[in-house]
Design a protein around this motif. Structure first.
Motif, PDB file in Angstrom:
ATOM      1  N   VAL A  74      -9.971 -26.852 -12.315  1.00  0.00           N
ATOM      2  CA  VAL A  74      -8.886 -26.377 -13.175  1.00  0.00           C
ATOM      3  C   VAL A  74      -7.751 -27.401 -13.200  1.00  0.00           C
ATOM      4  O   VAL A  74      -7.169 -27.688 -14.249  1.00  0.00           O
ATOM      5  N   VAL A  75      -7.444 -27.959 -12.035  1.00  0.00           N
ATOM      6  CA  VAL A  75      -6.371 -28.951 -11.960  1.00  0.00           C
ATOM      7  C   VAL A  75      -6.946 -30.245 -11.383  1.00  0.00           C
ATOM      8  O   VAL A  75      -7.133 -30.356 -10.167  1.00  0.00           O
ATOM      9  N   PRO A  76      -7.253 -31.205 -12.231  1.00  0.00           N
ATOM     10  CA  PRO A  76      -7.855 -32.443 -11.727  1.00  0.00           C
ATOM     11  C   PRO A  76      -6.970 -33.151 -10.704  1.00  0.00           C
ATOM     12  O   PRO A  76      -7.460 -33.930  -9.903  1.00  0.00           O
ATOM     13  N   LYS A  77      -5.664 -32.891 -10.733  1.00  0.00           N
ATOM     14  CA  LYS A  77      -4.762 -33.537  -9.773  1.00  0.00           C
ATOM     15  C   LYS A  77      -4.680 -32.795  -8.440  1.00  0.00           C
ATOM     16  O   LYS A  77      -3.821 -33.096  -7.608  1.00  0.00           O
ATOM     17  N   GLU A  95      -5.522 -13.148 -19.006  1.00  0.00           N
ATOM     18  CA  GLU A  95      -6.516 -14.096 -18.498  1.00  0.00           C
ATOM     19  C   GLU A  95      -6.494 -15.430 -19.231  1.00  0.00           C
ATOM     20  O   GLU A  95      -6.692 -16.486 -18.642  1.00  0.00           O
ATOM     21  N   LYS A  96      -6.213 -15.389 -20.537  1.00  0.00           N
ATOM     22  CA  LYS A  96      -6.314 -16.639 -21.310  1.00  0.00           C
ATOM     23  C   LYS A  96      -5.297 -17.683 -20.870  1.00  0.00           C
ATOM     24  O   LYS A  96      -5.446 -18.860 -21.166  1.00  0.00           O
ATOM     25  N   TYR A  97      -4.232 -17.236 -20.155  1.00  0.00           N
ATOM     26  CA  TYR A  97      -3.209 -18.191 -19.705  1.00  0.00           C
ATOM     27  C   TYR A  97      -3.496 -18.748 -18.307  1.00  0.00           C
ATOM     28  O   TYR A  97      -2.693 -19.500 -17.766  1.00  0.00           O
ATOM     29  N   LEU A  98      -4.617 -18.340 -17.709  1.00  0.00           N
ATOM     30  CA  LEU A  98      -4.861 -18.676 -16.299  1.00  0.00           C
ATOM     31  C   LEU A  98      -4.734 -20.174 -16.000  1.00  0.00           C
ATOM     32  O   LEU A  98      -3.936 -20.591 -15.164  1.00  0.00           O
ATOM     33  N   GLU A  99      -5.500 -21.005 -16.695  1.00  0.00           N
ATOM     34  CA  GLU A  99      -5.498 -22.445 -16.395  1.00  0.00           C
ATOM     35  C   GLU A  99      -4.109 -23.035 -16.578  1.00  0.00           C
ATOM     36  O   GLU A  99      -3.632 -23.829 -15.761  1.00  0.00           O
ATOM     37  N   ASP A 151       0.846 -31.952  -7.228  1.00  0.00           N
ATOM     38  CA  ASP A 151      -0.009 -32.914  -7.935  1.00  0.00           C
ATOM     39  C   ASP A 151      -0.167 -34.195  -7.128  1.00  0.00           C
ATOM     40  O   ASP A 151       0.793 -34.699  -6.534  1.00  0.00           O
ATOM     41  N   ALA A 152      -1.387 -34.710  -7.118  1.00  0.00           N
ATOM     42  CA  ALA A 152      -1.637 -35.992  -6.456  1.00  0.00           C
ATOM     43  C   ALA A 152      -0.891 -37.077  -7.224  1.00  0.00           C
ATOM     44  O   ALA A 152      -0.856 -37.047  -8.461  1.00  0.00           O
TER      45      ALA A 152
END
Lengths: 411, 411
Positions: free
Chosen positions: A185-188, A387-391, A404-405
């Motif tokens: 979901v969060v690549p960082k 749910e649609k706002y989850l990401e 965040d990395a």
């Protein structure tokens, strides 16, 4: 020179080749001078194969006999791993749950460990052997074979580490550690070096499936340092400990957890009398439905609204029960929604920091995400959103809490 | 109302359907009021599958770990059979070798039973349960899992019957009893109603593979009545007992056994000095070759001829050793022959009847079959003949000793 308990799951021992890789890994630790106790699961697919075989006889096989049958899965793995170790020159011996003396209660298919008599294991360690123990299984006082339920091998590892006062219990998995949130979901998202048992528990119960909750509880209770590592990649993994480091160094929030498995139910216009919560949740619980978040608003006009969440699989069942209750209680209406998601920020750091919740709400507001329910604990704030706002919500929070990395460092 | 131990081999429990058939068969006995203890093997093919898996790790896997692994085969069967019994309303409980208390020595993969503590089994029988026990396995004094070697399930059955003082031990197989000889060779062969342990032992050791020799010895030693029956066909089978009935009723010969697995070796012109037999057979035995028949002729010219038979698989090995010995001893020559067969008449009746051997030789002479070696015991006469005459010899003897089924009665 440490005593280490290592647990390898079904995928890590899923083939003869993988078992040989695990043996080679263990040999490295041994060559370093460490004493090693290994806990293994059944080869992946084996437990399901056995259950399937039992179901051909009876859709609901007797629990005692199912345990006799299913426990053979790990028994095969311990023998194979001991053989593989001996083949590469590492003295090794295998133990079933019964042989090692893992005493459980008699709740077949979901037994709890009562006591471990690790005397045999200690003797073998002293004799220079690697001890290979069957996870997931034990024996009750009458000598019946029991199993601990799915994921019970983690618990076996931690319980053995506690009984042996091991320096560390290493859980080998298919991820290289615990992350600030799901990297899909969060690549960082970043791997955490350390996390506390409390945080890990909140994250596990919120849907991060790296470790079994029971194993984490157990490790926390007995202060067993737990490390999550990748079975076949090198790396330090994530250490789960009691330590709460100075909050100056520790980030306020350790991770963002989320869960899309829940559904929301509301009963509106309930007469506001004492005992109303019990009158609503008693029948729900009797129907074997577990309730997660519960919110009751202050009453107005002598009626109140009562909202709670359940697992989506239980939604229809709960709705049915609730409609019955509503009628009985003279409530106005029952409404429900399955298109929800729960997002939580978790961190022991929030104990000493005010304003963590408002910073969360601010970040969500900036993205125009409406909050439907809120629930807090000492080290966690959870919200229910559409749910649609989850990401979007998870990414916004990950950035807002400085997780965040740094660019270019993400693995 | 009898206590019966029933043993079902791998083919009889080779699938879920067959296990259900076995359960239905057991239920019939129970409905008759009998107490039943069942001993089962691994489902057919399962033991080989497990050994194959172990060999992928190591061509010669450690015996202790191989036992841990292979013993899971029976453990799966006992659970499945107990489930199948419970499903059709028969209370049942399973026991591994360790749980039932089958104490063995520590010779992994070929352990011998030392003692059985059948206390648990008795309690369960008293409580009205069918007790399902894993064959082929036990536990040593240190708690290690052991196996009894191939065919060990028969031995488990007999040992349990002895420990429980059972009325009968029933061995279910793929034949409906013990025959006067192999019906594939003599279509007029008849099923025996009864045979003594001694006769059964001679027949088993001579190549009738209905029962494991060890199990028969064990049954004889403890006087456990043994019955061989077909797993899925009705019928009384063959009872194996201590009783030697009156020879008036009992035929002189019970059966004709034969064996084409042997080879013959002769060392000619050996100086006839004391200790010659040991000097020849000592090195043979050291080479791990088992010797069956041994014949030494009277000496002439101070030399003697010495002949013995070995398994055909050991022939080349034995020949090699013997040639070496011949050179050392200054013997004239070594000759060998693999195209031989051994035919034996077996019967406790011959104890009280003179002339049995000569009747045998007469029958063979009539067919012009030359006898190469002769060996006798109290209840057996064996001869070695050219292999090509085997079927002819067996049929001739079957007729000569009145064993042929009357015309029209053969099954």
């Amino acid at each position: 020179m440490a005593l280490i308990v290592q647990k390898f799951g079904g995928t890590s021992v899923g083939s003869v080749e993988r078992i040989e890789q695990v043996a080679a890994k263990i040999k490295k630790f041994r060559d370093n001078g460490d004493d090693i106790v290994v806990v293994v699961s059944a080869m992946s697919g084996e437990t399901n194969r056995l259950i399937e075989l039992a179901r051909q006889i009876n859709e609901r096989p007797v629990a005692r006999e199912l345990d006799v049958m299913v426990s053979t899965g790990e028994q095969v793995t311990i023998a194979l791993l001991a053989m593989a170790l001996i083949k590469i020159g590492v003295p090794a011996i295998s133990y079933t749950g019964s042989q090692v003396g893992i005493l459980t209660d008699s709740s077949h298919t979901k037994a709890r460990i009562m006591q471990i008599d690790a005397q045999n294991v200690r003797k073998d360690l002293k004799a220079g052997r690697v001890v290979v123990v069957a996870g997931f299984q034990g024996i009750d006082e009458a000598g019946n074979i029991t199993t601990l339920g799915r994921g019970g091998s983690d618990t076996t590892g931690v319980a053995l580490a506690a009984a042996l006062k091991a320096d560390e219990c290493q859980i080998y998995t298919d991820v290289d550690g615990v992350y600030t949130t799901d990297p899909r979901v969060v690549p960082k998202a970043q791997r955490l070096e350390k996390v506390t048992f409390e945080e890990m528990l909140e994250m596990a119960s919120l849907g991060s499936k790296v470790l079994q909750i029971r194993a984490v509880e157990f490790a926390g209770k007995y202060g067993v340092p737990l490390r999550v590592l990748h079975s076949f990649k090198e790396g330090p993994g994530t250490l789960i400990t009691l330590d709460e480091e100075d909050s100056m160094e520790k980030p306020i929030i350790s991770g963002i957890a989320f869960n899309r498995d829940e559904a929301k139910l509301t009963i509106r216009g309930v007469p506001d009398t004492p005992g109303v919560a019990f009158r609503i949740l008693g029948p729900i619980s009797s129907a074997n439905v577990e309730v997660d978040m519960i919110v009751q608003n202050v009453a107005h006009d002598n009626t109140t609204d009562f909202t709670f969440t359940v697992h989506r699989n239980d939604y229809q069942n709960a709705l049915h029960v609730l409609e019955h209750i509503a009628q009985e209680m003279g409530a106005r209406e029952v409404v429900g929604d399955v298109d929800i998601a729960k997002v939580s920020i978790v961190g022991v750091g929030m104990r000493s920091h005010a304003g963590v919740a408002s910073r969360m709400f601010e970040a969500l507001a900036k993205e125009n995400i409406n909050i439907q329910m809120i629930s807090t604990s000492e080290i966690k704030v959870s919200v229910v959103i559409e749910e649609k706002y989850l990401e979007l919500a998870v990414r916004a929070l990950h950035t807002a809490f400085d997780l965040d990395a740094p660019a270019g460092t993400a693995e």
